[in-house]
Structures are given as structure tokens and as C-alpha cells.
Design a protein around this motif. Structure first.
Motif, short mmCIF file in Angstrom:
data_model
loop_
_atom_site.label_atom_id
_atom_site.label_comp_id
_atom_site.label_asym_id
_atom_site.label_seq_id
_atom_site.Cartn_x
_atom_site.Cartn_y
_atom_site.Cartn_z
N ILE B 57 0.99 -1.16 -0.42
CA ILE B 57 -0.36 -0.12 -0.14
C ILE B 57 1.37 1.15 0.06
N ILE B 58 0.29 2.43 -0.52
CA ILE B 58 1.02 3.78 -0.52
C ILE B 58 0.19 4.34 1.30
N PRO B 59 0.68 4.13 2.11
CA PRO B 59 0.47 5.04 3.86
C PRO B 59 -0.22 6.66 2.76
N GLY B 60 -0.87 7.07 3.85
CA GLY B 60 -1.42 8.41 3.76
C GLY B 60 -2.73 8.51 3.97
N HIS B 61 -3.30 8.17 4.14
CA HIS B 61 -4.67 8.72 4.54
C HIS B 61 -5.73 9.71 4.68
N THR B 89 -6.28 24.09 -3.25
CA THR B 89 -5.94 23.51 -2.57
C THR B 89 -7.28 23.02 -1.74
N VAL B 90 -7.25 21.88 -1.75
CA VAL B 90 -8.69 20.66 -1.68
C VAL B 90 -7.68 19.50 -0.01
N THR B 91 -8.58 18.71 0.45
CA THR B 91 -8.79 17.35 1.08
C THR B 91 -9.76 16.72 0.84
N PHE B 92 -9.65 15.67 1.43
CA PHE B 92 -10.94 14.80 0.66
C PHE B 92 -11.36 13.58 2.03
N LEU B 93 -11.80 12.83 2.12
CA LEU B 93 -12.49 11.81 2.61
C LEU B 93 -12.00 10.54 2.75
N ASP B 94 -10.75 10.34 3.27
CA ASP B 94 -10.29 8.71 3.27
C ASP B 94 -10.71 8.11 3.02
N VAL B 95 -12.27 7.62 3.26
CA VAL B 95 -12.99 7.19 3.32
C VAL B 95 -13.96 6.50 1.55
N TYR B 96 -13.97 5.47 0.69
CA TYR B 96 -14.39 6.01 -0.67
C TYR B 96 -14.82 4.79 -1.00
N SER B 111 -22.88 4.41 8.48
CA SER B 111 -22.14 4.26 6.76
C SER B 111 -20.85 4.09 7.31
N THR B 112 -20.31 3.93 8.68
CA THR B 112 -19.24 3.49 8.77
C THR B 112 -18.58 1.72 8.83
N ARG B 113 -20.05 1.19 9.32
CA ARG B 113 -20.26 -0.01 8.84
C ARG B 113 -20.41 -0.49 7.21
N CYS B 114 -20.17 0.50 6.00
CA CYS B 114 -20.88 -0.41 5.02
C CYS B 114 -20.01 -0.90 5.03
N PRO B 115 -19.94 -2.36 3.93
CA PRO B 115 -19.42 -3.59 3.39
C PRO B 115 -18.88 -3.40 2.47
N TYR B 116 -18.68 -1.97 1.06
CA TYR B 116 -18.09 -1.85 0.62
C TYR B 116 -17.20 -0.70 0.66
N ARG B 117 -16.89 0.38 1.69
CA ARG B 117 -16.14 1.30 2.39
C ARG B 117 -15.03 0.80 1.98
N LYS B 118 -13.52 1.29 1.36
CA LYS B 118 -12.47 1.38 1.79
C LYS B 118 -11.88 2.85 1.83
N VAL B 119 -10.89 2.43 2.06
CA VAL B 119 -9.56 3.78 2.62
C VAL B 119 -8.61 4.12 2.02
N TYR B 120 -7.88 4.79 1.29
CA TYR B 120 -7.13 5.66 0.15
C TYR B 120 -6.61 5.04 1.53
N GLY B 121 -4.67 4.87 1.91
CA GLY B 121 -3.76 4.80 1.97
C GLY B 121 -3.37 3.31 3.09
N VAL B 122 -5.22 3.06 2.89
CA VAL B 122 -5.23 1.88 4.33
C VAL B 122 -5.64 0.41 3.88
N MET B 124 -6.32 0.50 0.17
CA MET B 124 -6.55 -0.04 -1.22
C MET B 124 -4.96 0.20 -1.61
N SER B 125 -4.59 -1.16 -2.52
CA SER B 125 -3.24 -1.10 -2.89
C SER B 125 -3.00 -0.98 -3.53
N ALA B 126 -1.10 -0.05 -3.29
CA ALA B 126 -0.48 0.21 -4.87
C ALA B 126 -0.31 -0.46 -5.78
N ASP B 127 -0.85 -1.61 -6.05
CA ASP B 127 -0.90 -2.35 -6.91
C ASP B 127 -2.18 -1.56 -7.58
#
Ligand SMILES: [Zn+2]
Ligand SMILES: [Zn+2]
Ligand SMILES: [Zn+2]
Ligand SMILES: [Zn+2]
Ligand SMILES: [Zn+2]
Ligand SMILES: [Zn+2]
Ligand SMILES: [Zn+2]
Ligand SMILES: [Zn+2]
Lengths: 376, 376, 376, 376
Positions: B57-61, B89-96, B111-122, B124-127
């Protein structure tokens, strides 16, 4: 004279003692007891498990009686503001003396933590008067919150819930059940059974009761539980699996703990779905510790866990109204397994301790010879 | 080419890898990274303490960047509904990827229990692409929630809170602080410090921070804590006594746990007053069990204990607005102890783990040679 | 003798009368008045716009004094439960006699509707005693809720808010402001100004004040309002447009009405965003009707409109704590435009009515010759 | 071909048109309509009282059907996450396309204000497809929220509530009924009747229905209303008096407005007790203004007035669960006064407008000759 059951000390045999008819101060009420419940609290009292109890006491904290006499002056008023009348059938809040001025009463809005509160049948001494329900008469001091039973609503029906009904009403209210929610109740004693009924009166989509023994589980079914899980035959993991099976794998939306067993608390956390609500009302005495995993059981689940303790006048008032309104739907008196005279109080305690009964009542006049106050 | 820090596997040394400039689908955004935080989560990732992480992964959420390019079609809109512009200049929610259709998204409103949520930096794969903030550029997929920073609000000020700010904002909101309440914060890391600030922005009457080490306690004082208790020098019983002394013997009205240490949870129950509220937000990973007394610590206290987990777009949006509005009052950037280039990421992880820093940032362009996307 | 200002009847000139030093019953307190506020309520009283006022009265419902003497027996306790001491500087809740036993006190949990409540300076007659603050001494009857001012917190600072602070604290609490919300306050009198400050102490993202005249709008700016709209120069449609411009076209998240003008209420509904919250606290007297469109202004907006009336001991207690804690940030005393001696009370009323002042105080000892009780 | 009722324009006669069988995109569902409700909204549509309606439309927003076919790929899932099956009987949320990304969806948490939402049978054009329930088949686009009816729960029972049930469920939930509360419902149409039932499933102590005509009041009684007040025979002052008589002079604890008549709103404020809650759900279209007294009706009463608008997937999901669970107690299908074929739709509209029926259904296959999709 007025007969009353006295608990002299923890573990000591109950006695029947004769009391003088009390002098009534302005605003006081003398109540001729129709019935008084026997509950787990009475068992705790007899085992000495509650702190600050001024033995000897007259047990019996939730009671119904007929107004026999008033102290001098204007008759006191009921919670609705109406003047009371001699002959009226009433119940009352066992908690007496909440100050209305301390920090908890004013700022904290948690009057159950008021340091001045006393409780009929629990923290008021028999040396001071007729302050418990296992007696032919009860002395209601000025300021006691009195709630008349509506016409046509039998006093036995109200006592069938005992203190379990206002306690469960408090807990179920804290649970914030939404329409269609799955509500799980841990424990099938009076609090648990009342909670299972009240969940239906919040529009629960299904009600699950986890408990025992058979006599209580049968009552749970009769009072509408959709699923009953017997702790005597199902291991904890099987209980969890059974709950998940009927909840899409998620667990209960709202769980009400009414067991008194510390290990039930972490189990209840796990039986509840993520982001659900868990109300802990049954841990009334110190029965030891429990172990849980803060990450798995609380944080990641973002569970809401609410300790519930003590009832106020509103809970009793609302209990009376709900039980009366839905009496055709729920045959309350079927919860009463047995009635006992004053001289059978020891046996009543034993039957409750052994869970041989669902609800037990002390009925001072059950032989039909209740003395009139004038005979005292 | 675009450089990014890659965490190949738990425990394996971080590497800098070169990526092609991503092809942008309609609605996607390429963000030139200005900065990305380093936090406890990154430490957990490196130790392999989180489940379901698709290494490498690329860290940094939590990151801030400048919009470099959009995918074809209409530009995407920010949370307020305004079309985004290149150069913003923006920020973004890491949850996608929260689905909006599952039971938790629709019925459970969690919605934090949604099974489809992914998290930038956590998660989601660098691949698969540039899905983490420790990189010169970040690929925001269509539907990512983007929040511009207001004019005049420095990006470093926002990153000084890192993920601690939306996390604390969520926790403090759950705490339902009333005006004048005593708020106690367990833990002096970024979440705890942000909670201590936010408590003041809820009108707390006093704010107590329990934690360590010195560098963090000094920050707590600088950011307004009224009382700071050092866990290195005060035993648990002394902490309890100190809190009671300043709360009329009652304990804190609201306590926010932000430690990650299981034993802090029963302690927090005891530090909170009867009928208070206790929010547990710090138990982000499984660090073992804790033992408590359900009667004394929960039921009789009628404590409200709330697990808090995960942030949503509203938390980020509100964090930006609050930090910008009160920037004159709270010198956010003082929370940043040190900035690191991409090639110093390993050291940043170590400094955070050793609590040598309050907040650490990865700043890809800190040497002033950030490549333009056209150079990729 | 003790001098006090008496309002003999609506419209009749105020008089200064001399009273005997009162006999203090057990639990009572004699307070040497340091200051007492003059507010819109006093104007309403003088115009006879409040029902049930037992003229003659001593006006002055929010006051600060020094404890001069106690009735016999144990000294009464403050809201925190600590025994009071002679010489202490305290304020007190003007509402006295809330019964704790009526339906509203017990079931409805709306003690402000208790039929037994009386209010110092409003519904207690000068014929009965020193029950108002525009007097050298005030007689606090047993059970009055007393809140000491913390050491180092000037009594003038507390009175600068007057009754506006607990009132605004109640209203702002009802508004359930979330972090970053836009809060709009209608009205720039003491309640409105306090609400504008308290909104910042709830982490509002921006605070808008709509009102007048200039002296008050200047105070709003000085106390942190981000946008001030002058009703003297902007038409209703322009105010609506101005609010929408700074809220992404949506309107305020939370609006607090503090004007007393009926037409402000439908305007406030429109100034608030869909699904927002609108607290109506300023309609303290019957000033006529207002017309709105239930579909457009309420239903389709799914607005939450909350009437707010009356303060309790918690509001005063919390006001004291908040004002003391944030005194460095908000220079409270700047809200005091002018102080008046007892003999200037008529003029104080006129200045308040003409909105020439922000906050006016009656300071009985402002000439430095306050008589000691022993001199009475 | 597939037959559907088309409303070409406001006021123009309804037509039956033949449509081609739609091409189903991935994730889409073709539903064979079992029944679809006729409700006040359809009357508003025919009178052109709703803005933004893309005539021609196929009316019918709440419907039940049998799944006939899916688009290519994996079958879509229901709200619980289970894959749907051909032949299943399901209902669906009429609101489609809520974006999940706008300010209202993310920050405001008021998805009913999402600007991207469309509504089957209301804001989707017949020119674009089979997007209404008064048709032999309905085309559910990808992402529509589908809720299966539980085994043993008749589809007619669910449609007996129509959109009235989720609407009432939303309103009653907002009302925060406490156990034993007096709940007053203004209006005896489908929303009002459902609210009267749901109040009982919140443990109301008594339920009062104010409305008409007789056919609806009779239904109110049959479904458990304790008191029914006929607006045809009782003046407003008599209604107020009647309500006060059964509420200790206080008024209802919670009132639900479901009338559509603006003047009902100020009346409802007065029928509700001080510090009660008033939910306004019936003002679905602009029917003009109403006049009230902000001091007397709102501020001094400290009433909580809540506009309620729009349902979401949770409301439908919960409605299905509640109606199925309590079907033995409430004979839902008795609410259905009459069923109409597609060719009788005009008459159904007229009967609903004249309040000759409680609930009317369009049943496309009522002659038993529903064409199979292959025949289309
Ligand atoms: Zn108290
Ligand atoms: Zn009991
Ligand atoms: Zn989801
Ligand atoms: Zn982080
Ligand atoms: Zn009262
Ligand atoms: Zn005032
Ligand atoms: Zn949206
Ligand atoms: Zn409808």
C-alpha cells in the motif's frame, strides 16, 4: 394494632410484628395494603447485598393500597394534581425525599443520584414506622408521589409487573427502539418479561428472550416473544449463532440486559449489532467483574452502552397508564404465580430465590380478615 | 514518473517507487500532494495490526493537495455542490465507496459499517494505483468526497490535526457536552489534543487531559487544557483523586478516551461522574481485554458509554470549517513537530512510534523539486 | 432601614421605599445587593404586559450580592452542595418554589411549567418582602437555588449577561448546534448577543446577527459575529439574500430568534435551511400574531421549530461556569453601557426601552454608601 | 405489449397506453405489478398542484409486484443484502437516485432534500419508461431500494397502508412518543389512520383522532382509537375542550398533523400540551397560509414543532416489518375500501377525492388475465 412483616437483619428469620396506628402529619396518607410485590431486591435485602440498609425494615417497595385516612389539612394531590379521596386505590413511587435542590437534581438532571432519596421497603427503618408494603397498612409521608389506578384496572394486574414494570419501562425507553427493530432481552425474570412486552409496545419487529428456567420462558412465549433461547440448553456461542440467524447476521438492534450476572454484559455486547444500543439494567448488586475487549466489543462496533438505574415518578405513572391501556392484549395477572399472606413471607422469599414463581405477591388480607384501621 | 512511498508488507522497509501518471476516468481527480499526515494508524499498518490490508500500500490517509487535473467530462463537485477548479487546494475523505444501498447505509444509518467502504492509504492497494497520500500525486476516484480549504486557511494548519481532528470531532459530538461541563480527555496524542480543543469549542467549563509524555502534555497546556495529569508520575488512584477534587467529588461530566490502551476504559468509567457520558474512540486496534465491574462501573453509575468509530464526509467538512474559523484562537501549526520528505518516511514512522513528535507530516515537495504531472 | 425601588403599578412612577430588615426563617439568606440587571422584562412589567404580577413589586430578577446573614440553623447549601458562607459573592435563580411534585415537574419533565413557581422581581409582591434585586438587600427564602461566583470572576462580568445569558444558554442548547454550523441570531439585545457568543462556544462555523440599532450591532461585531445585518437598512428580502449568499444558498443551519417581534418568526423560518433547527425564545409577551405558510415554511422544509421558555437552576449554574471560563476571550463587562443608582431606576428603564444601552445595571451602592444590615 | 395508465397532463383524462417491454440494463428489475395504491398525491398530480412533474407520467408511487426478470449480470440485492430471486414478491422505495454525495446527503444528513432524487409515479416521465405503478409492469432501475415482503404477509395487507404507512412511521418516530403519552392525530385519511395505529405500537396511553368523514372515523375506531372527534359536528373550541377533558386540562403530549389544511396547524399547536411535540406531516402541497400567535402558541408553550417530509428506504423497510409482525392485531386489509382495474383509474381518483374510500388500490390483473412479459 397493625401487623407487618419485619426483616430484623440479613439472614435472620422474618417476623410479624404489631405496630401502633401511626399519627399522620399534614399531607400524610394511611394506605390499607391490598398487595405488595416480592422481588429480587427483597432477596438481596435478606442476603445483606445492599449497602446502607437500616435494619430492621419492613420489606415491600412496590405496593397497591386503598386510601384509609389522611393527615390533617387539605388532602394531598396525586401526580396529575387531583385531590386524593379516601377509598381510592393507588400505588406510589417507592423513592421518597428526592431533594430537588442538589447538583444531581438541578444541574445533572439525574434525580436518581440525589443523596437525599430514601426508598420504602429498602432504606427506611421499621423502627421509624410503617415504611414498607408487607404490612396491613403503609404510612405515606408528605410528598410521596401517589398514582391512582384507573377505574376498571385491577390492582393485581398492576402488581403483576411489580417494580419490574417501571424498571423495564425506564430501560426500554433508554433503548430507543425504532419501529421494526429486533429487540433482545437477556433474562426472563419480571424485568425481562416486562421488557419483552414493552418492546412490542414500541413496535419491535421481533423480540428475542434469552433466559430460563422453563416457567419463565413459557411466560415469555405467552407474552409474545418471537424467539426464546434457553440458557440451560444453549451455550453462549449457540445463542450468538441463533440471534445472528434471525438478524441477517448482524445481531439485535437493541438489547436489554436484565440478568444480574456480570458475564451477561460482554455477551450482550456481542449479541447486539454494530452501532446498536445496549441497556444494562439488571446489575443491581455487586456480583463481581466481567471481561471484555474494548476494541472488538465496543469501539469497532461503535456500540452505545447505557447503564440504567432507578425509577422516578414518571416511570410509575407511565407504567400504570400503559398497563391499563393494553390490559386486553396482555393478560398481566397470568404473571402472578402465587400470593402469600403476611405469615408466608419467608416462603415467598424462598420461592422467588429458587425461581419457582414468576411473580409473587404478599396479600395481607388474603384470608379476608383485613383489620380496619379503627381496629388497630 | 510519480514517486510514492510504498509499504510492501508489515515490517518490511518502506520503499520509494515510481508510478506512471494514472489515466483519469470521468469524475476522477489528480491531486498534487502538498502534505499527508503520519499517524498511529500508519504505525499499526507497519506492524500488521489491521485486518484486510491489501499490501503493498501507499500509506497516508489524510492529505491535502492541489488539483492538478480532472478526468474527461464535467469537473466533479465538492461537498457543497460547487464545481471544482484546477489549482484549488483541497482535502478529501479517505473513505471511498460507501454504497448508499446496504442495510447499514439505509436502515441502520451507520455508514461507517458499510461493507463496501475502502480507505485511501489503508485498504487500497499500491498495485491498483496512487491511492495513498505519501506520494507526489494522489488519484481520487469518481465519487471521492472533496472539501476545499477556505481562502486564507493554510493547508499546514489543517494537516496539523490530521485524522485526529475529524475523529475527535466525531467523538466530542457523541459526548454531547453541555455548557460548563467538565470534560476529561484520556490520551494526549493528536486525537486527544484535538478533543481537548474541541471541548473548549463546546463551552466546556474545564478541560482535563490525562496522558503523556511531556511534549504532548505541554501541547495540551498550550492549547487550553485547564488541568494536565501525567500518567508517568501519577498512579491511577491519584488521577481519580485529582479529578474528583476539581469536580465536587463527582468526576467528569464527559470523558473522551483516546489512548488505545484497554485498561484506560475501566479507568475512564470511574473518572466519569454518575449519569455522565463516556466516549471510547481510541481503541482502534485489538490490544487485548479489560476488566470492569458492571454494577459499580456501569449500572449504578447509569453511565452512557459510546463506542466511536470511523469518520464520514460530514466530519471532514465540519473539521475544515471549525479549524478555519478558530485559527486565530488556536495556533494549529504548532502541533506539527516535524516534516519529512518521501525518502524520510521510515524515520517519520519511528518518531511517531516513539512519541517524539506531536504531529508529523510527509511533505513530498519539501526540497522544492516537486515534478509537474506533465513530467511524469 | 433598607431602601428598595418599588414599582407600585403599571405606568406609575417608580418609588424608593424603606423596608425593615426582614426576619430570616431557617434556611433563608439575606443578600447585600452588589448589582441587579435592568432588562426588557422590567419594561414589560412597567407597561403591564405580563399577566399575574402582584403589584407593587420590587423589580430586578437577576442579581448578584454578598451574603450578609443566614436564618437560624445550619447554613443553606449552594447548588454544588457546599455550605454557603457569610461574605460570599453569589447569584441565584430567580425562579423559586418549583414544587417537584406536579405533573410537569415529575412526568412532563418541564419544570418551567410548574404552577407553583414564583419569580423574584416579577411575581412576588413588595408587600410580602424584599423579593427583588433593585434593593439594598434581597431576602432569599429557603430553597432558593444559590450559585456562588468563582474566585476571580467579577460580579459585573456575570451581570453583563443578565438574564440574557441563561436564557440564551437554554436557547442555544436547544438549537443543537453542530461543529461548523452557520448560526443566525435574530435580535441584538442581551439575549441575542449572548446567543451570538455562545454559538462560538459551540464551534459554529459562522455567526450571523440580524438586528439593530448601531450600538448593539457594534457589540455584536466586537463579540465575534462574522456577519451583521442591520434591519434598519436591509429589507427582509435583502436579509434573506445576504444569508443565502454565505450559506451556499441554503440558509442558516440553526437560527435563534431573540426579537420579541411576531413577524420575525416566519422570517426566521425562511432564513433557516431545510431540515435545520429554529429556536424561538424572544416572544416573551403577547405582541400579536404572525402568518406563515405551513407547506413552504415548515413541512417541505422539514424544519424543527422549538419554543424556548424559562430557565432553571442548571442554566444559571452553567452560565456562571461558562462566563468565568471564557472571560479572557470575551470581555463581558463591555456589554454594560451604564450603571444606575436606586434613585435612577426610572431613567434606566427609559434608556433600556429606547435601546440607548446594551446592558444596564442597578447598583445600589454605587455612591459607596451601602448601609450595613445592622444599620437597617 | 404492456398496458399502463398515463396521466397526460393536469386535468386531462387518464389514458391506457401500451408500452414495449423495456430493455433491462445491468442491475435493473422488471416487476409484474400486483397492486399499486391510489392516494392524495395522485389527486394533487391530477390537479397540477405539485411542481416539477414531467407529464405525461404513469401514476402509482407505492406498489407491490412479483419479480419477473432481471437485467444482465448478477441479480441485484435487497436492502438486507440478500440477492433477489425471480418470483419474489417485493415492494420498493419510490424515491430513486439520491446521490449520496451532495451537502444534504453527506453533511446535512437530510437525504430527502437531495436535489438528485426522483420519485416513481411522480417525477419520472412516461416518455422515458414504465416508471409508475399503475401499469402491468414496472421498470426498476439499478439502485432502486427493494424490500421483499416476508413469507405469509399478504401483499394487499402491505398496500392497505400505501404511502401512508412509511409517511406515518416517519412522523410518529419524529413525535418521540413516550410510554403512556396521549397522542392526538389530526386527520383520518391513510396517513392519519396509520399514525393512530403506530401510536399504539409506541405504547401510547390514549389515542385521539380528529377528522372525518364517517367512513374514516369508523376505521379509526376499528383500529383502536380511544376517542374520535368529528370535525363535521364539533367546532374548533369544542374539539379543544374535548381534548383537554381527557388530558387533565393539558392537551395532547404528542400531536401528529395529517390533514393538508393550513388552519389545522395553529389548531394543532393549541391541542398540544405545553412542552409537547407537534409533528406536521400533512401539508404536502401549498394550500395557503395560517396565522398563529408566536407567544401563546409556541414560545410560552415551549412547544416543539417538527415538519416532516419524505420517506427513505429505512421507513419502507421498517413499515414492512411492523405491518407483518402485528398483522394479527391490526386487520390491515380492512383499510382497503375498493380495488380498481387499470381501466377504472379515473374512477379511483374520483372516489379518493370525494373521500368515499379509505384506501383504494389499482390492481392491473384484477380480471385474472395479467399478460406475461413474453406476451408483450
Ligand atoms: Zn437532590
Ligand atoms: Zn421490586
Ligand atoms: Zn453501504
Ligand atoms: Zn491518521
Ligand atoms: Zn411542580
Ligand atoms: Zn432580565
Ligand atoms: Zn444527494
Ligand atoms: Zn401515496
Amino acid at each position: 394494632m397493625i401487623n407487618a412483616v419485619v426483616m430484623p437483619n440479613p439472614g435472620a428469620p422474618l417476623e410479624t410484628r404489631a405496630f401502633d396506628r401511626p399519627a399522620l402529619e399534614p399531607g400524610a396518607i394511611l394506605l390499607r395494603t391490598l398487595g405488595s410485590e416480592v422481588c429480587g431486591t427483597d432477596g438481596h435485602l435478606w442476603k445483606g447485598q445492599l449497602a446502607g440498609v437500616p435494619y430492621p425494615i419492613i420489606p415491600g417497595h412496590v405496593s397497591v393500597g386503598e386510601i384509609a385516612a389522611f393527615g390533617p389539612g387539605e388532602p394531598p394531590r396525586d401526580v396529575d394534581g387531583a385531590p386524593l379521596r379516601v377509598g381510592q386505590t393507588v400505588t406510589f413511587l417507592d423513592v421518597y425525599g428526592t431533594c430537588g435542590r442538589c447538583w444531581y437534581c438541578t444541574v445533572g438532571k439525574a434525580s436518581t443520584r440525589c443523596p437525599y432519596r430514601k426508598v420504602y421497603g429498602v432504606t427506611m427503618s421499621a423502627d421509624d414506622g410503617l415504611y414498607g408494603g408487607w404490612a396491613e397498612y403503609i404510612h405515606l409521608r408528605p410528598g410521596v408521589h401517589v398514582v391512582p389506578l384507573p377505574d376498571g384496572f385491577a390492582w393485581r394486574a398492576f402488581l403483576a409487573g411489580g417494580c419490574g414494570m417501571p424498571t423495564a419501562l425506564h430501560a426500554v425507553s433508554l433503548g430507543e427502539i425504532a419501529f421494526g427493530d429486533t429487540v433482545l432481552v437477556q433474562g426472563a425474570g419480571p424485568v425481562g418479561l416486562c421488557a419483552a412486552v414493552l418492546a412490542q409496545l414500541r413496535g419491535a419487529g421481533q423480540v428475542i428472550v434469552v433466559g430460563g428456567p422453563d416457567v419463565r420462558l413459557a411466560a415469555a412465549r405467552r407474552f409474545g416473544a418471537d424467539l426464546v433461547l434457553d440458557i440451560a440448553t444453549l451455550a453462549e456461542s449457540e445463542r450468538l449463532q441463533a440471534v445472528r440467524e434471525v438478524t441477517g447476521g448482524r445481531g439485535a438492534d437493541v438489547t436489554i440486559e436484565a440478568t444480574g450476572v456480570p458475564s451477561a454484559v460482554p455477551e450482550g455486547m456481542r449479541l447486539t449489532r454494530d452501532a446498536g444500543r445496549y441497556v444494562v439494567v439488571g446489575q443491581y448488586t455487586d456480583a463481581g467483574t466481567a471481561t471484555f475487549n474494548p476494541h472488538l466489543d465496543l469501539n469497532k462496533k461503535h456500540l452505545d452502552v447505557r447503564g440504567c438505574w432507578g425509577s422516578d415518578a414518571g416511570h410509575v405513572y407511565r407504567s400504570v397508564r400503559v398497563m391499563a391501556r393494553y390490559a386486553a392484549q396482555f393478560p398481566w395477572t397470568e404473571l402472578i404465580s402465587r400470593e402469600y399472606g403476611l405469615d408466608e413471607a419467608q416462603r415467598a422469599l424462598a420461592d422467588v430465590a429458587a425461581q419457582r414463581v414468576v411473580k409473587a405477591l404478599i396479600v395481607p388480607a388474603r384470608d379476608g380478615t383485613a383489620p380496619a384501621p379503627s381496629a388497630a
